[in-house]
Motif scaffolding. Structure first.
Motif, PDB file in Angstrom:
ATOM      1  N   THR A 114       4.461   9.617 -10.148  1.00 14.06           N
ATOM      2  CA  THR A 114       3.926   9.739 -11.502  1.00 14.06           C
ATOM      3  C   THR A 114       3.167  11.045 -11.671  1.00 14.06           C
ATOM      4  O   THR A 114       3.307  11.738 -12.683  1.00 14.06           O
ATOM      5  CB  THR A 114       3.011   8.551 -11.819  1.00 14.06           C
ATOM      6  N   GLY A 115       2.354  11.393 -10.678  1.00 16.62           N
ATOM      7  CA  GLY A 115       1.596  12.642 -10.745  1.00 16.62           C
ATOM      8  C   GLY A 115       2.487  13.868 -10.738  1.00 16.62           C
ATOM      9  O   GLY A 115       2.252  14.837 -11.476  1.00 16.62           O
ATOM     10  N   LEU A 116       3.531  13.848  -9.907  1.00 13.43           N
ATOM     11  CA  LEU A 116       4.465  14.977  -9.864  1.00 13.43           C
ATOM     12  C   LEU A 116       5.221  15.100 -11.185  1.00 13.43           C
ATOM     13  O   LEU A 116       5.493  16.209 -11.658  1.00 13.43           O
ATOM     14  CB  LEU A 116       5.445  14.803  -8.708  1.00 13.43           C
ATOM     15  N   GLY A 117       5.556  13.954 -11.788  1.00 15.53           N
ATOM     16  CA  GLY A 117       6.204  13.989 -13.095  1.00 15.53           C
ATOM     17  C   GLY A 117       5.309  14.630 -14.137  1.00 15.53           C
ATOM     18  O   GLY A 117       5.768  15.438 -14.964  1.00 15.53           O
TER      19      GLY A 117
ATOM     20  N   GLU B 109      -7.698   4.327   0.941  1.00 20.23           N
ATOM     21  CA  GLU B 109      -8.685   3.402   1.498  1.00 20.23           C
ATOM     22  C   GLU B 109      -8.286   1.934   1.363  1.00 20.23           C
ATOM     23  O   GLU B 109      -8.901   1.064   1.978  1.00 20.23           O
ATOM     24  CB  GLU B 109     -10.037   3.615   0.801  1.00 20.23           C
ATOM     25  N   LEU B 110      -7.290   1.641   0.549  1.00 21.63           N
ATOM     26  CA  LEU B 110      -6.900   0.239   0.358  1.00 21.63           C
ATOM     27  C   LEU B 110      -6.303  -0.340   1.637  1.00 21.63           C
ATOM     28  O   LEU B 110      -5.536   0.331   2.331  1.00 21.63           O
ATOM     29  CB  LEU B 110      -5.868   0.123  -0.763  1.00 21.63           C
ATOM     30  N   PRO B 111      -6.620  -1.598   1.970  1.00 26.22           N
ATOM     31  CA  PRO B 111      -5.927  -2.252   3.078  1.00 26.22           C
ATOM     32  C   PRO B 111      -4.557  -2.747   2.623  1.00 26.22           C
ATOM     33  O   PRO B 111      -4.317  -2.911   1.422  1.00 26.22           O
ATOM     34  CB  PRO B 111      -6.844  -3.439   3.404  1.00 26.22           C
ATOM     35  N   GLU B 112      -3.677  -2.948   3.578  1.00 30.83           N
ATOM     36  CA  GLU B 112      -2.399  -3.564   3.243  1.00 30.83           C
ATOM     37  C   GLU B 112      -2.627  -5.017   2.845  1.00 30.83           C
ATOM     38  O   GLU B 112      -3.626  -5.639   3.241  1.00 30.83           O
ATOM     39  CB  GLU B 112      -1.441  -3.474   4.428  1.00 30.83           C
TER      40      GLU B 112
ATOM     41  N   LYS C  67       0.826  -1.205   0.000  1.00 34.98           N
ATOM     42  CA  LYS C  67       0.000   0.000   0.000  1.00 34.98           C
ATOM     43  C   LYS C  67       0.858   1.252   0.000  1.00 34.98           C
ATOM     44  O   LYS C  67       0.619   2.188  -0.774  1.00 34.98           O
ATOM     45  CB  LYS C  67      -0.931  -0.005   1.208  1.00 34.98           C
ATOM     46  N   ARG C  68       1.855   1.303   0.868  1.00 29.47           N
ATOM     47  CA  ARG C  68       2.685   2.491   0.957  1.00 29.47           C
ATOM     48  C   ARG C  68       3.370   2.790  -0.377  1.00 29.47           C
ATOM     49  O   ARG C  68       3.395   3.930  -0.841  1.00 29.47           O
ATOM     50  CB  ARG C  68       3.734   2.323   2.055  1.00 29.47           C
ATOM     51  N   MET C  69       3.876   1.754  -1.023  1.00 28.69           N
ATOM     52  CA  MET C  69       4.567   1.979  -2.288  1.00 28.69           C
ATOM     53  C   MET C  69       3.590   2.294  -3.419  1.00 28.69           C
ATOM     54  O   MET C  69       3.933   3.036  -4.345  1.00 28.69           O
ATOM     55  CB  MET C  69       5.424   0.764  -2.646  1.00 28.69           C
ATOM     56  N   LEU C  70       2.369   1.759  -3.355  1.00 26.92           N
ATOM     57  CA  LEU C  70       1.366   2.138  -4.348  1.00 26.92           C
ATOM     58  C   LEU C  70       1.074   3.631  -4.277  1.00 26.92           C
ATOM     59  O   LEU C  70       0.859   4.286  -5.310  1.00 26.92           O
ATOM     60  CB  LEU C  70       0.070   1.348  -4.121  1.00 26.92           C
ATOM     61  N   MET C  71       1.086   4.185  -3.084  1.00 31.39           N
ATOM     62  CA  MET C  71       0.840   5.615  -2.929  1.00 31.39           C
ATOM     63  C   MET C  71       2.060   6.425  -3.372  1.00 31.39           C
ATOM     64  O   MET C  71       1.929   7.463  -4.020  1.00 31.39           O
ATOM     65  CB  MET C  71       0.466   5.913  -1.483  1.00 31.39           C
TER      66      MET C  71
ATOM     67  N   GLY D 182      -6.351   9.302  -8.012  1.00 28.58           N
ATOM     68  CA  GLY D 182      -5.930   7.929  -7.755  1.00 28.58           C
ATOM     69  C   GLY D 182      -5.222   7.785  -6.424  1.00 28.58           C
ATOM     70  O   GLY D 182      -5.427   6.810  -5.689  1.00 28.58           O
ATOM     71  N   LEU D 183      -4.382   8.770  -6.074  1.00 26.37           N
ATOM     72  CA  LEU D 183      -3.649   8.735  -4.812  1.00 26.37           C
ATOM     73  C   LEU D 183      -4.600   8.806  -3.622  1.00 26.37           C
ATOM     74  O   LEU D 183      -4.474   8.037  -2.658  1.00 26.37           O
ATOM     75  CB  LEU D 183      -2.657   9.905  -4.771  1.00 26.37           C
ATOM     76  N   LEU D 184      -5.562   9.713  -3.673  1.00 24.40           N
ATOM     77  CA  LEU D 184      -6.514   9.856  -2.569  1.00 24.40           C
ATOM     78  C   LEU D 184      -7.365   8.597  -2.408  1.00 24.40           C
ATOM     79  O   LEU D 184      -7.671   8.179  -1.283  1.00 24.40           O
ATOM     80  CB  LEU D 184      -7.403  11.078  -2.810  1.00 24.40           C
TER      81      LEU D 184
END
Length: 253
Positions: A107-110, A225-228, A97-101, A219-221
């Protein structure tokens, strides 16, 4: 004992016959893929306007355009490799989860960096950064889906997420035609294209990347809500946390 408990968690997960997280989580993961493929395809149509308005190219048919595009595409793909090799292994250490965020944020900052790029060098660097996030995100999303999907449905749920990818590609191409190209008879273009109108005449390509960064923020926000992944938690000895997530999945099933 800890190893036995971890094995029990994994066995319980493998017995789940159906997708046992909220159905909206498919859409949450899919939104990330939608942005990812929007970003992959948005350059296909919009780059000509970028070259004409920002890189000093004089004509849409100039041979300079493919010469400028080549390194951009190359370093975007190099970014994929860097992201996949450097960031994906961190998901084993810090969690899916942490790395998905983190990958979605990169990607968004890029994409936002692309939107404000003042020259070719900055544009090239922005595409490389975006590629790093995309390369890692594609791998980690697939890992996450495989770890939370039922054993007999992993391919199906991976395919469902990729449906959002096709939507992102469609949006990237057609939005590019709408806001970065001049009007032209279909199928050579769109009769109602806005690429020569107002702000779109000079900044349509920037708007494209701005939309991409907005999609990434959404997508980030949603990923909050995703669980680990219970499998990852169990592998780290965090049995109680894994067990609570699996209990909710069993109740849903």
């Amino acid at each position: 004992m800890e190893e036995k408990n971890a094995s029990e968690i994994i066995a319980r997960l493998d017995r789940l016959p159906v997708w046992s997280l909220p159905a909206t989580f498919i859409a949450v993961l899919g939104t990330g893929f939608l942005f990812t493929f929007f970003d992959i395809f948005d350059i296909n149509v919009s780059f000509i306007q970028t070259a004409l308005t920002t890189f000093g190219v004089s004509s849409p048919s100039s041979p300079e355009i493919p010469q400028l595009l080549g390194p951009v595409v190359l370093w975007n793909l190099v970014g994929y490799v860097i992201g996949a090799l450097a960031l994906t292994p961190l998901a084993d250490r810090y969690g899916r989860k942490r790395m998905l965020m983190i990958t979605m944020a990169i990607t968004g900052l890029g994409s936002l960096y692309n939107a404000v790029s003042p020259d070719y060098l900055n544009y090239l660097l922005a595409r490389t950064i975006t590629g790093i996030g995309v390369g890692a995100d594609l791998a980690i999303v697939n890992t996450y889906i495989n770890e939370v999907s039922p054993v007999n449905g992993r391919a199906k749920f991976t395919s469902l997420v990729f449906l959002f990818a096709t939507l992102g590609a469609f949006l990237g191409l057609w939005l590019g035609l709408l806001i970065t190209t001049p009007p032209a008879p279909f199928p050579l273009g769109l009769p109602f294209a806005l690429g020569t109108t107002g702000i779109f005449a000079t900044s349509g390509w920037r708007i494209m990347y701005g939309i991409g960064s907005l999609l990434a923020l959404i997508g980030l926000l949603l990923r909050v809500e995703l669980p680990e992944s219970p499998r990852w938690l169990a592998s780290k000895g965090r049995i109680m946390e894994a067990s609570k997530i699996v209990e909710r999945m069993e109740e849903a099933a």
